[in-house]
Design a protein around this motif. Sequence first.
Motif, PDB file in Angstrom:
ATOM      1  N   TRP A 266       0.856  -1.180   0.000  1.00  0.00           N
ATOM      2  CA  TRP A 266       0.000   0.000   0.000  1.00  0.00           C
ATOM      3  C   TRP A 266       0.888   1.224   0.000  1.00  0.00           C
ATOM      4  O   TRP A 266       1.701   1.420   0.897  1.00  0.00           O
ATOM      5  CB  TRP A 266      -0.892  -0.006   1.234  1.00  0.00           C
ATOM      6  CG  TRP A 266      -1.763   1.202   1.392  1.00  0.00           C
ATOM      7  CD1 TRP A 266      -1.621   2.216   2.286  1.00  0.00           C
ATOM      8  CD2 TRP A 266      -2.952   1.505   0.644  1.00  0.00           C
ATOM      9  NE1 TRP A 266      -2.633   3.139   2.155  1.00  0.00           N
ATOM     10  CE2 TRP A 266      -3.469   2.730   1.142  1.00  0.00           C
ATOM     11  CE3 TRP A 266      -3.626   0.873  -0.405  1.00  0.00           C
ATOM     12  CZ2 TRP A 266      -4.627   3.317   0.623  1.00  0.00           C
ATOM     13  CZ3 TRP A 266      -4.783   1.457  -0.914  1.00  0.00           C
ATOM     14  CH2 TRP A 266      -5.263   2.660  -0.399  1.00  0.00           C
ATOM     15  N   GLN A 267       0.770   2.034  -1.042  1.00  0.00           N
ATOM     16  CA  GLN A 267       1.500   3.296  -1.101  1.00  0.00           C
ATOM     17  C   GLN A 267       0.505   4.446  -1.097  1.00  0.00           C
ATOM     18  O   GLN A 267      -0.541   4.376  -1.748  1.00  0.00           O
ATOM     19  CB  GLN A 267       2.366   3.357  -2.366  1.00  0.00           C
ATOM     20  CG  GLN A 267       3.514   2.372  -2.387  1.00  0.00           C
ATOM     21  CD  GLN A 267       4.653   2.819  -3.293  1.00  0.00           C
ATOM     22  OE1 GLN A 267       4.911   4.017  -3.428  1.00  0.00           O
ATOM     23  NE2 GLN A 267       5.343   1.855  -3.888  1.00  0.00           N
ATOM     24  N   GLN A 268       0.858   5.507  -0.359  1.00  0.00           N
ATOM     25  CA  GLN A 268      -0.005   6.683  -0.315  1.00  0.00           C
ATOM     26  C   GLN A 268       0.832   7.923  -0.060  1.00  0.00           C
ATOM     27  O   GLN A 268       1.998   7.842   0.340  1.00  0.00           O
ATOM     28  CB  GLN A 268      -1.060   6.543   0.774  1.00  0.00           C
ATOM     29  CG  GLN A 268      -0.481   6.602   2.192  1.00  0.00           C
ATOM     30  CD  GLN A 268      -1.555   6.560   3.260  1.00  0.00           C
ATOM     31  OE1 GLN A 268      -2.350   5.633   3.282  1.00  0.00           O
ATOM     32  NE2 GLN A 268      -1.572   7.560   4.142  1.00  0.00           N
ATOM     33  N   TRP A 269       0.217   9.070  -0.330  1.00  0.00           N
ATOM     34  CA  TRP A 269       0.903  10.334  -0.100  1.00  0.00           C
ATOM     35  C   TRP A 269       1.312  10.489   1.349  1.00  0.00           C
ATOM     36  O   TRP A 269       0.624  10.033   2.260  1.00  0.00           O
ATOM     37  CB  TRP A 269      -0.022  11.502  -0.437  1.00  0.00           C
ATOM     38  CG  TRP A 269      -0.337  11.671  -1.881  1.00  0.00           C
ATOM     39  CD1 TRP A 269       0.286  11.091  -2.947  1.00  0.00           C
ATOM     40  CD2 TRP A 269      -1.381  12.483  -2.416  1.00  0.00           C
ATOM     41  NE1 TRP A 269      -0.299  11.499  -4.114  1.00  0.00           N
ATOM     42  CE2 TRP A 269      -1.314  12.350  -3.815  1.00  0.00           C
ATOM     43  CE3 TRP A 269      -2.345  13.310  -1.849  1.00  0.00           C
ATOM     44  CZ2 TRP A 269      -2.199  13.017  -4.662  1.00  0.00           C
ATOM     45  CZ3 TRP A 269      -3.231  13.982  -2.676  1.00  0.00           C
ATOM     46  CH2 TRP A 269      -3.153  13.832  -4.070  1.00  0.00           C
ATOM     47  N   LYS A 270       2.440  11.176   1.568  1.00  0.00           N
ATOM     48  CA  LYS A 270       2.855  11.546   2.918  1.00  0.00           C
ATOM     49  C   LYS A 270       2.107  12.811   3.316  1.00  0.00           C
ATOM     50  O   LYS A 270       2.629  13.916   3.246  1.00  0.00           O
ATOM     51  CB  LYS A 270       4.364  11.819   2.955  1.00  0.00           C
ATOM     52  CG  LYS A 270       5.243  10.601   2.834  1.00  0.00           C
ATOM     53  CD  LYS A 270       6.712  11.024   2.892  1.00  0.00           C
ATOM     54  CE  LYS A 270       7.641   9.831   2.765  1.00  0.00           C
ATOM     55  NZ  LYS A 270       9.061  10.258   2.733  1.00  0.00           N
ATOM     56  N   LEU A 271       0.871  12.617   3.717  1.00  0.00           N
ATOM     57  CA  LEU A 271       0.049  13.740   4.143  1.00  0.00           C
ATOM     58  C   LEU A 271      -0.614  13.408   5.473  1.00  0.00           C
ATOM     59  O   LEU A 271      -1.027  12.265   5.693  1.00  0.00           O
ATOM     60  CB  LEU A 271      -1.060  14.031   3.121  1.00  0.00           C
ATOM     61  CG  LEU A 271      -0.711  14.812   1.858  1.00  0.00           C
ATOM     62  CD1 LEU A 271      -1.986  15.087   1.077  1.00  0.00           C
ATOM     63  CD2 LEU A 271      -0.017  16.120   2.184  1.00  0.00           C
ATOM     64  N   ASP A 272      -0.717  14.406   6.334  1.00  0.00           N
ATOM     65  CA  ASP A 272      -1.450  14.229   7.581  1.00  0.00           C
ATOM     66  C   ASP A 272      -2.929  14.452   7.290  1.00  0.00           C
ATOM     67  O   ASP A 272      -3.526  15.462   7.669  1.00  0.00           O
ATOM     68  CB  ASP A 272      -0.937  15.217   8.633  1.00  0.00           C
ATOM     69  CG  ASP A 272      -1.605  14.986   9.987  1.00  0.00           C
ATOM     70  OD1 ASP A 272      -2.208  13.910  10.171  1.00  0.00           O
ATOM     71  OD2 ASP A 272      -1.524  15.886  10.839  1.00  0.00           O
ATOM     72  N   SER A 273      -3.519  13.463   6.570  1.00  0.00           N
ATOM     73  CA  SER A 273      -4.907  13.570   6.140  1.00  0.00           C
ATOM     74  C   SER A 273      -5.744  12.524   6.863  1.00  0.00           C
ATOM     75  O   SER A 273      -5.457  11.322   6.766  1.00  0.00           O
ATOM     76  CB  SER A 273      -5.008  13.353   4.623  1.00  0.00           C
ATOM     77  OG  SER A 273      -6.343  13.131   4.226  1.00  0.00           O
TER      78      SER A 273
END
Length: 293
Positions: A266-273
Amino acid sequence: MDLPLDQVRTLLAVVDEGTFDAAAAALHVTPSAVSQRVKALEQRTGRVLLQRTKPVRPTESGAVLVRYARQLARLERDAWGELGLSGAGEPTRVSVAVNADSLATWFLPALSRVPGLCFELHREDEGHTAVLLREGLVMAAVTSSPDPVPGCTARPLGRMRYLPVAEPEFVRSRVAGRPLPEALATEPVIVFDRKDDFQDGYVRRLGGTSAAPLRHHVPTSEGFLDAVAAGLGWGMVPEVQAHPLLADGRLSLLAPGEWMDVTLYWQQWKLDSPALAALAEAVTATAAGALRG
């Protein structure tokens, strides 16, 4: 160097809408204004950002800014939501790239664990989903690549096991009694599309060179399974799909004890979302119960 937000958002609109005219309509400005903003952004960065094709596609440099624009939009929506100022109640949208076999087996239950989000799914081979992430077209992806895309995190989900199977009469009449690499080099095979070399990889693992040139292209996971069960050819089928048909005699193993595993990440943006964090937790938990460790 600061990047004017109107120019960055215009670039994103052009990529999403596919043409300068469509972007102008979406932004309620003239096509000339869209062209001027994109040109100004290219001059500011000193790079060509768009391939002027139909539909328009970002260059490698353009993909970096498209990803940046999407992350800004995601952060902006999260901030408005935390402030209780989400406007007309537009749902939180999350775009994800996922391979067809995951989509057909374990992935959708993960989405049901995150109510309130609006999902935009992009179906792509697990070996190519990271490209969509790199181009900024999606926020997260199920991929076979362990190497994080720049600006993203990666975590292992587990192994999806595939079994080499065919319809029983196909096995008896075309495969049985012959060396398996030799048989699979001449007998019909089912593949997903022209990118799919998974069946070839299995033949190479057996010591052959590739599967037969007689290939049926079936671009859905369910259709792939049905084509194999109908006797059109052999194929590598996820074990969770194959087991019920093996049990009722509609499929047979080409070689008992043989399989191939694909490790998924699983890859995802490095965002505090909050939205991305909730989705990641749901996907990881679902995969832990559905995939092999």
